[in-house]
Design a protein around this motif. Structure first.
Motif, short mmCIF file in Angstrom:
data_model
loop_
_atom_site.label_atom_id
_atom_site.label_comp_id
_atom_site.label_asym_id
_atom_site.label_seq_id
_atom_site.Cartn_x
_atom_site.Cartn_y
_atom_site.Cartn_z
N THR A 3 0.83 -1.20 0.00
CA THR A 3 0.00 0.00 0.00
C THR A 3 0.87 1.25 0.00
O THR A 3 0.63 2.19 -0.76
N ALA A 157 -7.24 2.68 2.34
CA ALA A 157 -6.02 3.24 2.94
C ALA A 157 -5.99 4.75 2.82
O ALA A 157 -5.62 5.45 3.77
N THR A 161 -6.40 7.95 5.97
CA THR A 161 -5.46 9.02 6.29
C THR A 161 -6.14 10.18 7.01
O THR A 161 -5.47 10.96 7.69
N CYS A 329 -4.10 1.99 8.45
CA CYS A 329 -4.01 2.48 7.08
C CYS A 329 -3.24 1.49 6.21
O CYS A 329 -3.59 1.27 5.04
N VAL A 330 -2.22 0.86 6.78
CA VAL A 330 -1.38 -0.07 6.03
C VAL A 330 -2.09 -1.41 5.81
O VAL A 330 -1.99 -2.02 4.74
N GLU A 333 -6.49 -2.73 3.54
CA GLU A 333 -6.79 -3.35 2.26
C GLU A 333 -6.48 -4.85 2.26
O GLU A 333 -6.82 -5.56 1.31
#
Length: 496
Positions: A3, A157, A161, A329-330, A333
């Motif tokens: 990502t 992702a 943020t 966030c990482v 997905e």
């Protein structure tokens, strides 16, 4: 890691995330935290202002009332901003709305900077109201803008943020508010006025970056501008496949107008989406994360942390939320939205229960305050894993282009109303329930986990059109053309 590599390759997309975030949810987190440091100095200023006008000191209860107004005007302004955001997103577009929104920041910074010279606590009140309006607009439009600008494999992702910038704003506000920086008696007006810096950064960087491709194609009908924006955001000239998906989405929206919040609430085809938005949005605000910060100072004091060191320890709470928001966030997905939400709420239930037990038993065991202190950090870490970021993605992914602004308006109104009510009611809950104050919040976390597991569809890796079709099938099972299951078939004869 894949990502992060994809984001780095799409440099324009990465710059867009930073430019939108620094003047968006970063401002929300920053202004939420900087007001704590100068509390005593502002209360002294309120008393001095009253004394200069009337010739006698102001009673303590009136000082507290004015201070409460200064604090509560921020979520009230956020409510006005949320109501304004949907209209701005439709009329001005996503990017231009974020730029125009900075006019509130400039006006508020002027009010804060000259409040002491003018001897006017009303200027602080008006400044807080204006910053609330700014936060209400940006909290709705930033995730909408980023979610529409990202490719489907990075959408979760990129939308996460927003939570990273909120946590970063909280930590930055805690650091800048230290007495060594701007949290002293002499410069507290400049601490409040420092909100101008992120606003100026956004005003100088965001105009150089593209508008949301979806807004350009579906709302404006400008195919050439959409294609140019997509090429810049993807860092590649081959965007044919994605443009075809957008054209299909545009065809599906053809003949539909932008919906109002009231139309959204009445639409039977969007019932599951609206219910999920309301239930999980309420759960995020009522789960107790904001309230745990109110307990932090007293718990750290009980654990033996020196009074002058508590302000540094509290920075660790904001850092925990920032760390987990980045991790989520990482991994979002890979593991999906539902797993992160359920994991977050289940862990919060666990740590909230242990925290309640530690508060009840702290007078019996000398090590209980240390357990309570650990639970504060663990609770905030768990909140950052799922609810902090994933909840903000729901309005982007569960609604189509014509319903999305109205969905964000409902989400924003709900969030700011809950924030205002919690700030109003929490002191009374704390006084009434004492050490059992976290029992209602634990119940909310349990309900959030159950609802997510039973009713929230997974949207990982799907286009907006695929998500829309799946939700339509779930909302209207009789109209999808599939035969309904009516029980096991009764076999009345057999063939040899």
């Amino acid at each position: 890691m894949r990502t992060l590599q994809s984001l780095i390759q799409s440099r324009v997309l990465l710059l867009t995330i930073c430019a939108a975030g620094i003047g968006g949810t970063f401002q929300f987190g920053y202004n939420l935290s900087i007001i704590n440091a100068p509390t005593l100095y502002i209360q002294e200023f309120i008393n001095e202002t009253w004394q200069a006008r009337s010739g006698k000191p102001q009673p303590d209860h009136l000082i507290l009332l004015v201070w409460s107004l200064i604090v509560s005007l921020y979520p009230l302004g956020g409510l006005f901003g949320a109501l304004l955001a949907g209209l701005m997103a439709i009329r001005l577009g996503r990017k231009k709305s974020l730029l125009v929104n900075n006019s509130f920041v400039v006006a508020a910074a002027i009010m804060f900077g000259f409040s002491r010279k003018a001897r006017s606590c009303e200027m602080i009140m008006l400044g807080r109201l204006l910053m609330g309006v700014n936060a209400g607009v940006s909290m709705n439009i930033q995730p909408m803008y980023l979610g529409e600008s990202a490719p489907k494999e990075l959408r979760g992702a990129v939308a996460m943020t927003s939570a990273i910038f909120t946590a970063l704003g909280i930590v930055t506000g805690q650091v800048v508010g230290l007495s060594e920086f701007l949290g002293s008696r002499q410069v507290w007006p400049w601490l409040l006025a420092s909100c101008l810096v992120p606003g100026v950064l956004q005003l100088t960087t965001l105009p150089l970056l593209p508008e949301s491709p979806r807004y350009l194609l579906i709302d404006c009908g400008d195919t050439d501008a959409c294609l140019a924006a997509m090429k810049r955001l993807r860092g590649t000239g081959d965007v044919t496949g994605e443009l075809e998906e957008l054209e299909k989405e545009r065809a599906a929206c053809q003949g539909h107008h932008a919906q109002s919040p009231w139309e959204l609430l009445q639409n039977p085809t969007l019932r599951r989406q609206v219910t999920s938005l309301v239930v999980l949005g309420s759960a995020m605000e009522l789960c107790g994360n904001d309230s745990v910060y109110a307990y932090a100072s007293s718990v750290f004091r009980e654990a033996g942390v020196p009074e002058e060191k508590i302000q540094y320890t509290i920075i660790g709470t904001g850092s925990c939320e920032l760390l987990t928001a980045f991790i989520s966030c990482v991994v979002i997905e890979r593991v999906g939205r539902r797993v992160l939400l359920m994991t977050g709420y289940c862990l919060m239930t666990c740590w909230g229960s242990i925290f309640t037990a530690a508060l009840c038993l702290q007078s019996f065991f000398p090590w209980m305050p240390y357990l309570a202190m650990s639970c504060i950090f663990a609770f905030i870490l768990s909140f950052g894993i799922g609810p902090a970021g994933v909840t903000g993605i729901l309005a982007t992914e569960l609604f189509d282009q014509k319903a999305r602004p109205a969905a964000y308006t409902i989400c924003g109104v709900l969030m700011w109303t809950m924030l205002f009510l919690i700030g109003l009611v929490f002191p009374f809950i704390m006084e009434g329930l004492s050490h059992l104050v976290y029992v209602p919040f634990v119940c909310v976390c349990i309900c959030g986990a159950i609802y997510t597991g039973l009713f929230l569809p997974e949207t990982k890796g799907k286009t907006f059109l695929e998500i829309s079709k799946e939700l339509q099938r779930l909302n209207l099972p009789r109209q999808t053309g599939r035969p309904r299951w009516t029980g096991p078939e009764v076999i009345q004869s057999t063939k040899v």
